[in-house]
Design a protein around this motif. Sequence first.
Motif, PDB file in Angstrom:
ATOM      1  N   VAL A  94       5.059   6.996   0.710  1.00  0.00           N
ATOM      2  CA  VAL A  94       5.896   5.859   1.073  1.00  0.00           C
ATOM      3  C   VAL A  94       5.113   4.604   0.712  1.00  0.00           C
ATOM      4  O   VAL A  94       3.913   4.514   0.962  1.00  0.00           O
ATOM      5  CB  VAL A  94       6.221   5.869   2.585  1.00  0.00           C
ATOM      6  CG1 VAL A  94       7.024   4.656   2.971  1.00  0.00           C
ATOM      7  CG2 VAL A  94       6.948   7.137   2.969  1.00  0.00           C
ATOM      8  N   VAL A  95       5.799   3.632   0.126  1.00  0.00           N
ATOM      9  CA  VAL A  95       5.140   2.380  -0.246  1.00  0.00           C
ATOM     10  C   VAL A  95       5.649   1.261   0.664  1.00  0.00           C
ATOM     11  O   VAL A  95       6.803   1.268   1.092  1.00  0.00           O
ATOM     12  CB  VAL A  95       5.365   2.055  -1.750  1.00  0.00           C
ATOM     13  CG1 VAL A  95       6.804   1.732  -2.037  1.00  0.00           C
ATOM     14  CG2 VAL A  95       4.465   0.928  -2.212  1.00  0.00           C
ATOM     15  N   GLY A  96       4.759   0.334   0.977  1.00  0.00           N
ATOM     16  CA  GLY A  96       5.124  -0.778   1.844  1.00  0.00           C
ATOM     17  C   GLY A  96       4.007  -1.799   1.900  1.00  0.00           C
ATOM     18  O   GLY A  96       3.144  -1.849   1.030  1.00  0.00           O
ATOM     19  N   PHE A  97       4.025  -2.597   2.968  1.00  0.00           N
ATOM     20  CA  PHE A  97       3.050  -3.666   3.137  1.00  0.00           C
ATOM     21  C   PHE A  97       2.289  -3.475   4.434  1.00  0.00           C
ATOM     22  O   PHE A  97       2.876  -3.147   5.462  1.00  0.00           O
ATOM     23  CB  PHE A  97       3.746  -5.029   3.137  1.00  0.00           C
ATOM     24  CG  PHE A  97       4.424  -5.331   1.835  1.00  0.00           C
ATOM     25  CD1 PHE A  97       3.701  -5.781   0.749  1.00  0.00           C
ATOM     26  CD2 PHE A  97       5.785  -5.142   1.697  1.00  0.00           C
ATOM     27  CE1 PHE A  97       4.321  -6.045  -0.459  1.00  0.00           C
ATOM     28  CE2 PHE A  97       6.421  -5.407   0.489  1.00  0.00           C
ATOM     29  CZ  PHE A  97       5.687  -5.861  -0.586  1.00  0.00           C
TER      30      PHE A  97
ATOM     31  N   ARG B  30       7.264  -2.301  -7.715  1.00  0.00           N
ATOM     32  CA  ARG B  30       6.425  -3.352  -8.325  1.00  0.00           C
ATOM     33  C   ARG B  30       7.286  -4.501  -8.861  1.00  0.00           C
ATOM     34  O   ARG B  30       6.965  -5.666  -8.665  1.00  0.00           O
ATOM     35  CB  ARG B  30       5.589  -2.777  -9.469  1.00  0.00           C
ATOM     36  CG  ARG B  30       4.464  -1.893  -9.035  1.00  0.00           C
ATOM     37  CD  ARG B  30       3.738  -1.366 -10.286  1.00  0.00           C
ATOM     38  NE  ARG B  30       2.630  -0.525  -9.961  1.00  0.00           N
ATOM     39  CZ  ARG B  30       1.408  -0.974  -9.673  1.00  0.00           C
ATOM     40  NH1 ARG B  30       1.164  -2.251  -9.677  1.00  0.00           N
ATOM     41  NH2 ARG B  30       0.443  -0.135  -9.398  1.00  0.00           N
ATOM     42  N   LYS B  31       8.374  -4.172  -9.536  1.00  0.00           N
ATOM     43  CA  LYS B  31       9.250  -5.203 -10.110  1.00  0.00           C
ATOM     44  C   LYS B  31       9.962  -5.997  -9.022  1.00  0.00           C
ATOM     45  O   LYS B  31      10.109  -7.205  -9.135  1.00  0.00           O
ATOM     46  CB  LYS B  31      10.260  -4.572 -11.060  1.00  0.00           C
ATOM     47  CG  LYS B  31       9.651  -4.111 -12.356  1.00  0.00           C
ATOM     48  CD  LYS B  31      10.678  -3.489 -13.271  1.00  0.00           C
ATOM     49  CE  LYS B  31      10.003  -2.968 -14.537  1.00  0.00           C
ATOM     50  NZ  LYS B  31      10.936  -2.277 -15.419  1.00  0.00           N
ATOM     51  N   MET B  32      10.404  -5.299  -7.956  1.00  0.00           N
ATOM     52  CA  MET B  32      11.124  -5.968  -6.867  1.00  0.00           C
ATOM     53  C   MET B  32      10.266  -7.045  -6.202  1.00  0.00           C
ATOM     54  O   MET B  32      10.765  -8.096  -5.812  1.00  0.00           O
ATOM     55  CB  MET B  32      11.535  -4.949  -5.789  1.00  0.00           C
ATOM     56  CG  MET B  32      12.720  -4.105  -6.166  1.00  0.00           C
ATOM     57  SD  MET B  32      13.096  -2.752  -5.001  1.00  0.00           S
ATOM     58  CE  MET B  32      12.903  -3.479  -3.415  1.00  0.00           C
ATOM     59  N   TYR B  33       8.944  -6.775  -6.079  1.00  0.00           N
ATOM     60  CA  TYR B  33       8.062  -7.679  -5.353  1.00  0.00           C
ATOM     61  C   TYR B  33       7.049  -8.390  -6.246  1.00  0.00           C
ATOM     62  O   TYR B  33       6.175  -9.105  -5.751  1.00  0.00           O
ATOM     63  CB  TYR B  33       7.346  -6.921  -4.231  1.00  0.00           C
ATOM     64  CG  TYR B  33       8.311  -6.494  -3.152  1.00  0.00           C
ATOM     65  CD1 TYR B  33       8.719  -7.381  -2.167  1.00  0.00           C
ATOM     66  CD2 TYR B  33       8.852  -5.217  -3.146  1.00  0.00           C
ATOM     67  CE1 TYR B  33       9.628  -7.011  -1.189  1.00  0.00           C
ATOM     68  CE2 TYR B  33       9.757  -4.825  -2.176  1.00  0.00           C
ATOM     69  CZ  TYR B  33      10.141  -5.732  -1.207  1.00  0.00           C
ATOM     70  OH  TYR B  33      11.040  -5.357  -0.246  1.00  0.00           O
ATOM     71  N   GLY B  34       7.139  -8.217  -7.560  1.00  0.00           N
ATOM     72  CA  GLY B  34       6.258  -8.915  -8.493  1.00  0.00           C
ATOM     73  C   GLY B  34       4.799  -8.511  -8.378  1.00  0.00           C
ATOM     74  O   GLY B  34       3.909  -9.333  -8.545  1.00  0.00           O
ATOM     75  N   ILE B  35       4.542  -7.236  -8.104  1.00  0.00           N
ATOM     76  CA  ILE B  35       3.174  -6.742  -7.940  1.00  0.00           C
ATOM     77  C   ILE B  35       2.669  -6.217  -9.274  1.00  0.00           C
ATOM     78  O   ILE B  35       3.294  -5.348  -9.886  1.00  0.00           O
ATOM     79  CB  ILE B  35       3.131  -5.628  -6.871  1.00  0.00           C
ATOM     80  CG1 ILE B  35       3.582  -6.190  -5.530  1.00  0.00           C
ATOM     81  CG2 ILE B  35       1.730  -5.033  -6.774  1.00  0.00           C
ATOM     82  CD1 ILE B  35       3.804  -5.168  -4.464  1.00  0.00           C
ATOM     83  N   THR B  36       1.526  -6.738  -9.710  1.00  0.00           N
ATOM     84  CA  THR B  36       0.978  -6.321 -11.002  1.00  0.00           C
ATOM     85  C   THR B  36      -0.343  -5.577 -10.857  1.00  0.00           C
ATOM     86  O   THR B  36      -0.716  -4.828 -11.734  1.00  0.00           O
ATOM     87  CB  THR B  36       0.767  -7.529 -11.921  1.00  0.00           C
ATOM     88  OG1 THR B  36      -0.089  -8.465 -11.260  1.00  0.00           O
ATOM     89  CG2 THR B  36       2.090  -8.189 -12.272  1.00  0.00           C
ATOM     90  N   GLY B  37      -1.052  -5.775  -9.765  1.00  0.00           N
ATOM     91  CA  GLY B  37      -2.370  -5.149  -9.596  1.00  0.00           C
ATOM     92  C   GLY B  37      -2.284  -3.748  -9.033  1.00  0.00           C
ATOM     93  O   GLY B  37      -1.210  -3.162  -8.894  1.00  0.00           O
TER      94      GLY B  37
ATOM     95  N   MET C 180       0.825  -1.160   0.000  1.00  0.00           N
ATOM     96  CA  MET C 180       0.000   0.000   0.000  1.00  0.00           C
ATOM     97  C   MET C 180       0.874   1.228   0.000  1.00  0.00           C
ATOM     98  O   MET C 180       2.047   1.168   0.352  1.00  0.00           O
ATOM     99  CB  MET C 180      -0.952  -0.041   1.180  1.00  0.00           C
ATOM    100  CG  MET C 180      -0.451   0.523   2.473  1.00  0.00           C
ATOM    101  SD  MET C 180      -1.753   0.693   3.697  1.00  0.00           S
ATOM    102  CE  MET C 180      -3.094   1.304   2.786  1.00  0.00           C
ATOM    103  N   ILE C 181       0.300   2.345  -0.434  1.00  0.00           N
ATOM    104  CA  ILE C 181       1.004   3.620  -0.441  1.00  0.00           C
ATOM    105  C   ILE C 181       0.418   4.484   0.670  1.00  0.00           C
ATOM    106  O   ILE C 181      -0.797   4.650   0.754  1.00  0.00           O
ATOM    107  CB  ILE C 181       0.845   4.349  -1.795  1.00  0.00           C
ATOM    108  CG1 ILE C 181       1.450   3.512  -2.922  1.00  0.00           C
ATOM    109  CG2 ILE C 181       1.470   5.732  -1.736  1.00  0.00           C
ATOM    110  CD1 ILE C 181       1.161   4.041  -4.310  1.00  0.00           C
ATOM    111  N   ARG C 182       1.292   4.996   1.519  1.00  0.00           N
ATOM    112  CA  ARG C 182       0.855   5.939   2.551  1.00  0.00           C
ATOM    113  C   ARG C 182       1.268   7.316   2.074  1.00  0.00           C
ATOM    114  O   ARG C 182       2.447   7.567   1.824  1.00  0.00           O
ATOM    115  CB  ARG C 182       1.499   5.642   3.893  1.00  0.00           C
ATOM    116  CG  ARG C 182       0.964   6.582   4.971  1.00  0.00           C
ATOM    117  CD  ARG C 182       1.643   6.444   6.274  1.00  0.00           C
ATOM    118  NE  ARG C 182       1.642   5.070   6.728  1.00  0.00           N
ATOM    119  CZ  ARG C 182       1.914   4.709   7.960  1.00  0.00           C
ATOM    120  NH1 ARG C 182       2.211   5.613   8.863  1.00  0.00           N
ATOM    121  NH2 ARG C 182       1.921   3.450   8.309  1.00  0.00           N
ATOM    122  N   ALA C 183       0.265   8.213   1.925  1.00  0.00           N
ATOM    123  CA  ALA C 183       0.524   9.558   1.431  1.00  0.00           C
ATOM    124  C   ALA C 183       0.171  10.585   2.495  1.00  0.00           C
ATOM    125  O   ALA C 183      -0.874  10.479   3.134  1.00  0.00           O
ATOM    126  CB  ALA C 183      -0.296   9.822   0.170  1.00  0.00           C
TER     127      ALA C 183
END
Length: 52
Positions: free
Chosen positions: A12-15, A39-46, A1-4
């Motif tokens: 900031v992006v994280g989990f 996205r590439k580091m963690y294989g996130i496509t959605g 998720m992104i915390r803005a």
Amino acid sequence: MIRASICTGEQVVGFKDLQNGKIEEIMLLQCPEDLEKFRKMYGITGEIEKEY
């Protein structure tokens, strides 16, 4: 998720732990390329949820 931040615009992006709601921040987003790198580091496509 992104915390803005509403005040500063910092993002900031994280989990998010679904059990306790805490966010593990992984990296500061300074440009659109940073989100693509994450996205590439963690294989996130959605879609990535944003929280303010």
